[in-house]
Design a protein around this motif. Structure first.
Motif, mmCIF file in Angstrom:
data_model
loop_
_atom_site.group_PDB
_atom_site.id
_atom_site.type_symbol
_atom_site.label_atom_id
_atom_site.label_comp_id
_atom_site.label_asym_id
_atom_site.label_seq_id
_atom_site.Cartn_x
_atom_site.Cartn_y
_atom_site.Cartn_z
ATOM 1 N N THR A 38 0.837 -1.206 0.000
ATOM 2 C CA THR A 38 0.000 0.000 0.000
ATOM 3 C C THR A 38 0.868 1.251 0.000
ATOM 4 O O THR A 38 0.561 2.230 -0.690
ATOM 5 N N GLY A 39 1.987 1.222 0.735
ATOM 6 C CA GLY A 39 2.875 2.385 0.757
ATOM 7 C C GLY A 39 3.490 2.663 -0.602
ATOM 8 O O GLY A 39 3.533 3.809 -1.059
ATOM 9 N N ALA A 40 3.969 1.601 -1.272
ATOM 10 C CA ALA A 40 4.581 1.784 -2.592
ATOM 11 C C ALA A 40 3.562 2.278 -3.603
ATOM 12 O O ALA A 40 3.862 3.146 -4.432
ATOM 13 N N PHE A 41 2.350 1.733 -3.542
ATOM 14 C CA PHE A 41 1.318 2.145 -4.500
ATOM 15 C C PHE A 41 0.936 3.606 -4.273
ATOM 16 O O PHE A 41 0.819 4.380 -5.242
ATOM 17 N N LEU A 42 0.744 4.004 -3.022
ATOM 18 C CA LEU A 42 0.383 5.395 -2.742
ATOM 19 C C LEU A 42 1.509 6.350 -3.121
ATOM 20 O O LEU A 42 1.259 7.467 -3.609
ATOM 21 N N PHE A 43 2.751 5.923 -2.916
ATOM 22 C CA PHE A 43 3.891 6.759 -3.320
ATOM 23 C C PHE A 43 3.887 6.960 -4.826
ATOM 24 O O PHE A 43 4.071 8.087 -5.325
ATOM 25 N N ALA A 44 3.710 5.865 -5.585
ATOM 26 C CA ALA A 44 3.699 5.974 -7.045
ATOM 27 C C ALA A 44 2.553 6.857 -7.515
ATOM 28 O O ALA A 44 2.726 7.700 -8.409
ATOM 29 N N LEU A 45 1.377 6.678 -6.916
ATOM 30 C CA LEU A 45 0.228 7.490 -7.304
ATOM 31 C C LEU A 45 0.492 8.967 -7.032
ATOM 32 O O LEU A 45 0.133 9.837 -7.838
ATOM 33 N N ALA A 46 1.150 9.268 -5.906
ATOM 34 C CA ALA A 46 1.465 10.653 -5.570
ATOM 35 C C ALA A 46 2.388 11.281 -6.594
ATOM 36 O O ALA A 46 2.300 12.476 -6.888
ATOM 37 N N ARG A 47 3.287 10.472 -7.172
ATOM 38 C CA ARG A 47 4.267 10.995 -8.117
ATOM 39 C C ARG A 47 3.757 11.014 -9.555
ATOM 40 O O ARG A 47 4.184 11.841 -10.360
ATOM 41 N N VAL A 48 2.861 10.106 -9.897
ATOM 42 C CA VAL A 48 2.432 9.956 -11.287
ATOM 43 C C VAL A 48 1.213 10.805 -11.612
ATOM 44 O O VAL A 48 1.123 11.408 -12.682
ATOM 45 N N ALA A 49 0.246 10.867 -10.702
ATOM 46 C CA ALA A 49 -1.017 11.556 -10.984
ATOM 47 C C ALA A 49 -0.837 13.069 -10.964
ATOM 48 O O ALA A 49 0.066 13.604 -10.323
ATOM 49 N N GLN A 50 -1.719 13.758 -11.674
ATOM 50 C CA GLN A 50 -1.793 15.219 -11.615
ATOM 51 C C GLN A 50 -2.680 15.591 -10.443
ATOM 52 O O GLN A 50 -3.864 15.244 -10.423
ATOM 53 N N TRP A 51 -2.145 16.361 -9.492
ATOM 54 C CA TRP A 51 -2.912 16.692 -8.293
ATOM 55 C C TRP A 51 -3.442 18.120 -8.314
ATOM 56 O O TRP A 51 -3.792 18.667 -7.272
ATOM 57 N N ALA A 52 -3.525 18.709 -9.511
ATOM 58 C CA ALA A 52 -4.274 19.957 -9.611
ATOM 59 C C ALA A 52 -5.736 19.673 -9.317
ATOM 60 O O ALA A 52 -6.462 20.511 -8.795
ATOM 61 N N GLY A 99 4.689 -4.481 -6.531
ATOM 62 C CA GLY A 99 5.255 -4.494 -7.879
ATOM 63 C C GLY A 99 4.823 -3.292 -8.695
ATOM 64 O O GLY A 99 5.651 -2.622 -9.337
ATOM 65 N N ILE A 100 3.508 -2.999 -8.685
ATOM 66 C CA ILE A 100 3.009 -1.847 -9.447
ATOM 67 C C ILE A 100 3.617 -0.552 -8.915
ATOM 68 O O ILE A 100 4.112 0.289 -9.679
ATOM 69 N N GLY A 101 3.589 -0.392 -7.595
ATOM 70 C CA GLY A 101 4.137 0.828 -7.006
ATOM 71 C C GLY A 101 5.618 0.970 -7.249
ATOM 72 O O GLY A 101 6.108 2.074 -7.514
ATOM 73 N N GLY A 102 6.349 -0.147 -7.162
ATOM 74 C CA GLY A 102 7.787 -0.082 -7.376
ATOM 75 C C GLY A 102 8.143 0.319 -8.795
ATOM 76 O O GLY A 102 9.011 1.178 -9.020
ATOM 77 N N ILE A 103 7.468 -0.276 -9.775
ATOM 78 C CA ILE A 103 7.772 0.016 -11.185
ATOM 79 C C ILE A 103 7.430 1.464 -11.525
ATOM 80 O O ILE A 103 8.258 2.217 -12.060
ATOM 81 N N TYR A 104 6.197 1.873 -11.222
ATOM 82 C CA TYR A 104 5.779 3.220 -11.603
ATOM 83 C C TYR A 104 6.414 4.296 -10.725
ATOM 84 O O TYR A 104 6.723 5.392 -11.211
ATOM 85 N N GLY A 105 6.631 3.973 -9.458
ATOM 86 C CA GLY A 105 7.313 4.931 -8.597
ATOM 87 C C GLY A 105 8.744 5.176 -9.046
ATOM 88 O O GLY A 105 9.222 6.320 -9.064
#
Length: 316
Positions: A38-52, A99-105
């Motif tokens: 969950t931590g890796a996925f949330l980290f990747a989402l924080a970096r990849v998504a547009q948060w405007a 895995g998803i968070g690690g790759i995209y993060g």
């Protein structure tokens, strides 16, 4: 669009946090993978998504909630290995998220490195205000402009100079980019009307200021730059696009110093909501489209800006 943003950036993170908080795995390995995944996925989402949209500080709130849920989950005891199918399912889901968070993060973090081209240094182009990077970086995952590097796509060739562009949204009250979720009136956006200043000393080689500012989400896909200024600064050109109708303070042939007023941010051209597009390129070949030159990287106030970074405007 709204439903997708709410699903990916609100519903999904909250579901993962509730899963970690209310349904912690019953085994040691399950708990570790659940927390890490969950931590890796949330980290990747924080970096990849547009948060405007919805707001830039929401990933930070998710991070605090994850820390609290992880601390509570890891205090629980239990056997090392799962004893049931449900327990092994938690292990599998944790591994998948990791895995998803690690790759995209990792890809998002790698986008913080400067691209393998010459990088041009310029000053802050903004007057007072706070601004959020919507597109920026050296990986297509965090900078959608990079798709125009694909020489095999004919329609990208006239725009190739903007491949390492940076797009900025404004940040208003409470860190919101606009008054309302996605208002039609461009004046409801924090960046609309923001002052723009020359980020380098040079000569104005192109300027256009009479095109209309569209209501959101209308755009002009033909006249993509809309109202714009192109500055020749040494061997590079700096392009500022989507400016406000009637706001330009310069004309072709003008010589500008760093900090001289250029105009204001608007919503003209291929802009679905008010923002500033800025990029560096080599001058286009004679007779070629104006932003078809060789793309260059861009550092602003010494920073290579990436999606999610924030920039404070210069004081008067």
């Amino acid at each position: 669009m709204t439903a997708l943003v709410l699903t990916i950036q609100v519903a999904l993170p909250l579901a993962l946090l509730l899963w970690l908080w209310l349904l912690p795995a019953g085994s040691g390995i399950g708990l570790v993978l659940q927390v890490a995944g969950t931590g890796a996925f949330l980290f990747a989402l924080a970096r990849v998504a547009q948060w405007a949209l919805p707001v830039w500080w929401l990933p930070h709130l998710y991070g605090l909630l994850w820390l609290a849920a992880a601390a509570a989950a890891l205090r629980r005891g239990g056997p090392l290995l799962p004893a049931s199918a449900a327990g092994w399912s938690a292990v599998a889901l944790g591994l998948l998220l990791l895995g998803i968070g690690g790759i995209y993060g990792a890809r998002a973090v790698s986008g913080r490195a400067a691209p393998p081209v010459e990088v041009v240094d310029i000053a802050n182009p903004f007057g007072p205000g706070r601004y959020l990077v919507g597109h920026g970086g050296s990986d297509p995952l965090v900078n959608g402009h990079m798709r125009t590097l694909d020489a095999a796509v004919d329609r990208f060739r006239p725009w190739r100079g903007q491949s390492y562009a940076v797009d900025f949204f404004g940040l208003g009250r409470f860190g919101l980019r606009a008054t309302g979720w996605r208002p039609a009136d461009p004046a409801a956006y924090a960046i609309f009307g923001a002052d723009l200043r020359a980020p380098c000393a040079g000569t104005v080689v192109a300027a256009e200021g009479d095109r209309p500012d569209f209501t959101v989400p209308q755009e002009d896909p033909v006249n993509r730059l809309g109202n714009h200024v192109i500055l020749r600064c040494g061997a590079a050109e700096i392009v500022l696009a989507h400016m406000r109708q009637g706001s330009l303070r310069v004309a072709p042939g003008d010589v500008v110093a760093v900090g001289d007023p250029l105009g204001q941010v608007g919503n003209s051209g291929a802009s679905t909501e008010p923002h500033l597009h800025i990029h560096a390129q080599r001058p286009a070949a004679p007779g070629a489209p104006p932003i078809s030159g060789e793309p260059l990287g861009l550092r602003i106030d010494g920073r290579f800006l990436v999606r999610g970074d924030r920039l404070a405007g210069a004081e008067p």
